[in-house]
Write an enzyme that holds these catalytic residues in place. Structure first.
Site, PDB file in Angstrom:
ATOM      1  N   CYS A  19      64.551  95.557  41.398  1.00 43.47           N
ATOM      2  CA  CYS A  19      64.145  94.165  41.604  1.00 43.47           C
ATOM      3  C   CYS A  19      64.423  93.780  43.059  1.00 43.47           C
ATOM      4  O   CYS A  19      65.323  94.331  43.692  1.00 43.47           O
ATOM      5  CB  CYS A  19      64.967  93.294  40.650  1.00 43.47           C
ATOM      6  SG  CYS A  19      64.787  91.519  40.837  1.00 43.47           S
ATOM      7  N   GLY A  20      63.687  92.824  43.567  1.00 41.64           N
ATOM      8  CA  GLY A  20      63.950  92.326  44.914  1.00 41.64           C
ATOM      9  C   GLY A  20      65.346  91.746  45.053  1.00 41.64           C
ATOM     10  O   GLY A  20      65.908  91.683  46.145  1.00 41.64           O
TER      11      GLY A  20
END
Length: 164
Positions: free
Chosen positions: A37-38
């Protein structure tokens, strides 16, 4: 529905059933996590918070979740390796869970019922954080974009209450 946080339990990444009552008297930060995930670099900030405050009574509980953009596709071993190798995570990690929908884990059903979000109680993305005081009462919910270091004043305040 459980009557409180301490009535719940979850399965650790190592396959052990852990009662939330084991964290009674501690300030608890529950986070739904993902390794692709970012926001994944937040693991580093969560680990820093944990190491800095664990001796004062803070515990961070990570719950991997694959409900958002298939960002936690791996199994237990991959999750454990990724957390440890990439971020040095030493706080408790749990089995992969759902946080929304009919199969949402009871910990997240409870926390969402106690602390609804801006768009209702639904969790919008990975790295939503729930802060629970030392008596097991959920006190604050933080959005995924809120960096762990921004939680420090809230954590310090709750820890100060446990020390007095």
């Amino acid at each position: 529905m459980a009557s409180g946080f301490y009535d719940l339990s979850a399965t650790s990444l190592q396959g052990r059933e852990v009662p939330m009552e084991a964290y009674k008297g501690k300030v608890v930060l529950v986070v739904n996590t993902a390794s692709k995930c970012g926001f994944t670099p937040q693991y580093e900030g969560l680990e820093t918070l944990y190491r800095r405050h664990k001796d004062e009574g803070l515990v961070v509980l990570g719950f991997p979740c694959n409900q958002f953009g298939n960002q936690e596709p791996g199994g237990k071993e991959e999750i454990e390796e990724g957390c440890l190798i990439n971020y040095g995570v030493s706080f408790p990690m749990f089995d992969k869970v759902d946080v929304n929908g009919p199969h949402a884990h009871p910990v997240f059903r409870y926390l969402k019922s106690e602390l609804g979000g801006i768009l209702g109680s639904r969790i919008k993305w990975n790295f939503t954080k729930f802060l629970i005081d030392a008596s097991g009462k959920p006190v604050k919910r933080f959005a995924p974009i809120t960096k762990p270091e921004k939680l420090e004043p809230y954590i310090a305040k709750l820890l100060a209450k446990t020390q007095s």
